[in-house]
Design a protein around this motif. Structure first.
Motif, PDB file in Angstrom:
ATOM      1  N   ASN A 111     -94.212 -14.870 100.156  1.00 45.48           N
ATOM      2  CA  ASN A 111     -94.544 -13.966  99.331  1.00 45.48           C
ATOM      3  C   ASN A 111     -93.945 -13.972  97.926  1.00 45.48           C
ATOM      4  OD1 ASN A 111     -96.338 -12.255 100.843  1.00 45.48           O
ATOM      5  ND2 ASN A 111     -94.698 -11.262 101.829  1.00 45.48           N
ATOM      6  N   ALA A 112     -92.708 -14.650  97.771  1.00 47.17           N
ATOM      7  CA  ALA A 112     -92.349 -14.971  96.466  1.00 47.17           C
ATOM      8  C   ALA A 112     -92.802 -16.076  95.776  1.00 47.17           C
ATOM      9  CB  ALA A 112     -90.797 -15.518  96.723  1.00 47.17           C
ATOM     10  N   VAL A 113     -93.359 -16.971  96.560  1.00 49.95           N
ATOM     11  CA  VAL A 113     -94.395 -17.858  95.964  1.00 49.95           C
ATOM     12  C   VAL A 113     -95.591 -17.357  95.660  1.00 49.95           C
ATOM     13  CG1 VAL A 113     -95.622 -20.109  96.391  1.00 49.95           C
ATOM     14  CG2 VAL A 113     -93.134 -19.785  97.455  1.00 49.95           C
ATOM     15  N   ARG A 114     -96.205 -16.429  96.373  1.00 49.49           N
ATOM     16  CA  ARG A 114     -97.463 -15.881  95.828  1.00 49.49           C
ATOM     17  C   ARG A 114     -97.392 -15.038  94.470  1.00 49.49           C
ATOM     18  NH1 ARG A 114    -101.737 -15.341 100.030  1.00 49.49           N
ATOM     19  NH2 ARG A 114    -102.008 -13.282  98.986  1.00 49.49           N
ATOM     20  N   GLN A 115     -96.217 -14.332  94.882  1.00 47.22           N
ATOM     21  CA  GLN A 115     -95.965 -13.676  93.431  1.00 47.22           C
ATOM     22  C   GLN A 115     -95.717 -14.465  91.996  1.00 47.22           C
ATOM     23  OE1 GLN A 115     -96.103 -10.228  94.076  1.00 47.22           O
ATOM     24  NE2 GLN A 115     -96.078  -9.770  91.654  1.00 47.22           N
ATOM     25  N   TYR A 116     -95.154 -15.398  92.115  1.00 42.12           N
ATOM     26  CA  TYR A 116     -94.854 -16.193  91.023  1.00 42.12           C
ATOM     27  C   TYR A 116     -96.281 -16.914  90.703  1.00 42.12           C
ATOM     28  CZ  TYR A 116     -93.446 -20.329  88.705  1.00 42.12           C
ATOM     29  OH  TYR A 116     -93.213 -21.462  87.477  1.00 42.12           O
ATOM     30  N   THR A 117     -96.727 -17.159  91.643  1.00 38.79           N
ATOM     31  CA  THR A 117     -98.490 -17.900  91.161  1.00 38.79           C
ATOM     32  C   THR A 117     -99.165 -16.760  90.562  1.00 38.79           C
ATOM     33  OG1 THR A 117     -98.231 -19.401  93.096  1.00 38.79           O
ATOM     34  CG2 THR A 117    -100.181 -18.969  92.096  1.00 38.79           C
ATOM     35  N   ASN A 118     -99.073 -15.664  90.987  1.00 39.09           N
ATOM     36  CA  ASN A 118     -99.951 -14.557  90.452  1.00 39.09           C
ATOM     37  C   ASN A 118     -99.562 -14.209  89.045  1.00 39.09           C
ATOM     38  OD1 ASN A 118    -102.249 -12.610  91.186  1.00 39.09           O
ATOM     39  ND2 ASN A 118    -100.469 -11.299  90.519  1.00 39.09           N
ATOM     40  N   ASP A 119     -98.338 -14.255  89.028  1.00 38.62           N
ATOM     41  CA  ASP A 119     -97.562 -13.666  87.891  1.00 38.62           C
ATOM     42  C   ASP A 119     -97.465 -14.479  86.541  1.00 38.62           C
ATOM     43  OD1 ASP A 119     -97.764 -11.068  89.052  1.00 38.62           O
ATOM     44  OD2 ASP A 119     -95.397 -11.043  89.360  1.00 38.62           O
ATOM     45  N   GLU A 120     -97.004 -15.678  86.960  1.00 41.88           N
ATOM     46  CA  GLU A 120     -96.822 -16.869  85.845  1.00 41.88           C
ATOM     47  C   GLU A 120     -97.803 -17.998  85.776  1.00 41.88           C
ATOM     48  OE1 GLU A 120     -92.604 -17.611  85.106  1.00 41.88           O
ATOM     49  OE2 GLU A 120     -92.022 -15.834  86.375  1.00 41.88           O
ATOM     50  N   VAL A 121     -98.173 -18.510  87.003  1.00 44.49           N
ATOM     51  CA  VAL A 121     -98.743 -19.903  87.085  1.00 44.49           C
ATOM     52  C   VAL A 121    -100.234 -19.317  86.757  1.00 44.49           C
ATOM     53  CG1 VAL A 121     -99.778 -21.752  88.201  1.00 44.49           C
ATOM     54  CG2 VAL A 121     -97.212 -20.815  88.587  1.00 44.49           C
ATOM     55  N   GLN A 122    -100.779 -18.379  87.208  1.00 35.74           N
ATOM     56  CA  GLN A 122    -102.282 -18.013  87.022  1.00 35.74           C
ATOM     57  C   GLN A 122    -102.632 -17.638  85.646  1.00 35.74           C
ATOM     58  OE1 GLN A 122    -104.361 -14.400  88.748  1.00 35.74           O
ATOM     59  NE2 GLN A 122    -104.800 -15.785  90.231  1.00 35.74           N
ATOM     60  N   PRO A 123    -101.794 -16.780  84.731  1.00 36.12           N
ATOM     61  CA  PRO A 123    -102.165 -16.544  83.657  1.00 36.12           C
ATOM     62  C   PRO A 123    -102.151 -17.709  82.458  1.00 36.12           C
ATOM     63  CG  PRO A 123    -100.665 -14.927  84.334  1.00 36.12           C
ATOM     64  CD  PRO A 123    -100.923 -16.214  85.393  1.00 36.12           C
ATOM     65  N   VAL A 124    -101.343 -18.536  82.931  1.00 35.97           N
ATOM     66  CA  VAL A 124    -101.376 -19.988  82.154  1.00 35.97           C
ATOM     67  C   VAL A 124    -102.408 -20.626  82.147  1.00 35.97           C
ATOM     68  CG1 VAL A 124     -99.744 -21.807  81.489  1.00 35.97           C
ATOM     69  CG2 VAL A 124     -98.664 -19.619  81.863  1.00 35.97           C
ATOM     70  N   LEU A 125    -102.561 -20.904  83.402  1.00 38.12           N
ATOM     71  CA  LEU A 125    -103.811 -21.973  83.866  1.00 38.12           C
ATOM     72  C   LEU A 125    -105.097 -21.188  83.273  1.00 38.12           C
ATOM     73  CD1 LEU A 125    -102.883 -23.281  87.182  1.00 38.12           C
ATOM     74  CD2 LEU A 125    -102.666 -24.532  84.866  1.00 38.12           C
TER      75      LEU A 125
END
Length: 310
Positions: free
Chosen positions: A61-75
């Motif tokens: 869940n921590a990985v999912r949250q990180y992807t959703n909050d930080e990786v997704q907006p940048v990409l």
């Protein structure tokens, strides 16, 4: 039946009675100890299984949250209108991290993680019968904060699982899952138009499930139980042996000596002596028999003196 056993027990020698009593205590102690240790170890094993499952669940869940909050907006800022990148999807990132974990540590090869969906974009995430039942229960409860856990079997192996509902919480995600018309062409090219559409906001359509093999930990608990029972059995066996040895040396043998001397005195041999070897109850018994012997000897001497001669 009880009277017969009591009568038989009364007819046994003191050493046999003691051995029988110790054996009863031994069997009772082993039985009660085994039950207590089994319950304790099973409880500890279940805690270990659940803790391991929760640890993996929380990390995913921590990985999912990180992807959703930080990786997704940048990409997404770097992608053009119809471009599509798998790395923007939280479930993809979580699955890749979990696969990397399994590559780095083979002890996780029997662990399972899945975003089980009723209508997935990627058919790899299609829910099986067991997973579908979990998703349906979440739909009936209609609570996104709900979680469930329990045991189930996979290929004959017992697993402990933790599951939580999955739903689209951000309206921006509906671009990929509402209809093929508005979905990125890059995604359509990868997954096609037949699956993963018709989702609605805050509607539960899947479940996040982590499964941890329980057999390994429960087997370790069983081995620990057998080891504990073995140690307890050995301790009890040594205790019985030492108790019997002590009883024979300090109780049975002194009593037998008293019996032999008493029998000799009863046949008129007053030259034998009761040997006092301790100051306990056996020693008191020896003193009592010694006084009895002296009293008997004095009585016989007095009778001989008073008996008429001739």
């Amino acid at each position: 039946m009880l009277r017969k056993l009591t009568k038989k027990f009364q007819n046994l020698t003191l050493a046999t009675k003691l051995t029988t009593l110790l054996l009863i205590i031994f069997i009772g102690g082993i039985t009660l100890s085994s039950i207590a240790f089994a319950n304790l170890l099973n409880y500890q094993a279940e805690i270990a299984v659940k803790s391991r499952a929760r640890f993996i669940f929380q990390n995913i869940n921590a990985v999912r949250q990180y992807t959703n909050d930080e990786v997704q907006p940048v990409l997404e800022r770097r992608l053009k209108g119809d471009e599509f990148a798998l790395q923007t999807i939280p479930s993809y990132s979580a699955r890749k991290v979990f696969l990397n974990l399994q590559k780095q540590d083979v002890s996780y090869n029997n662990f399972f993680y899945k975003d089980a969906m009723l209508n997935p974009t990627n058919l790899q995430d299609k829910a099986d019968n067991f997973e579908t039942t979990i998703v349906q229960k979440f739909q009936q409860a209609n609570n996104l904060e709900n979680t469930t856990s329990g045991y189930h079997w996979i290929n004959g192996v017992k697993y402990y699982y933790i599951a939580s509902p999955l739903a689209v919480k951000d309206s921006s995600c509906l671009r990929c899952h509402s209809s093929p018309d508005v979905a990125p062409k890059g995604m359509i090219k990868v997954y096609g138009t037949e699956h993963g559409f018709g989702w609605k906001l805050n509607e539960i359509n899947g479940a996040q499930i982590v499964s941890v093999p329980a057999n390994i930990i429960l087997e370790r608990a069983k081995q620990a139980l057998l080891l504990a029972i073995g140690i307890i059995t050995l301790v009890f066996a040594i205790a019985i042996f030492v108790a019997n040895l002590w009883m024979k040396r300090y109780v049975i043998q002194p009593i037998k000596k008293v019996v032999r001397v008493a029998e000799a005195v009863s046949t008129g041999d007053f030259d034998v002596e009761f040997e006092k070897v301790s100051k306990d109850e056996i020693g008191s018994l020896v003193e009592a028999f010694t006084r009895m012997k002296l009293s008997l000897l004095m009585a016989i001497q007095s009778f001989e003196q008073q008996r008429p001669k001739g």
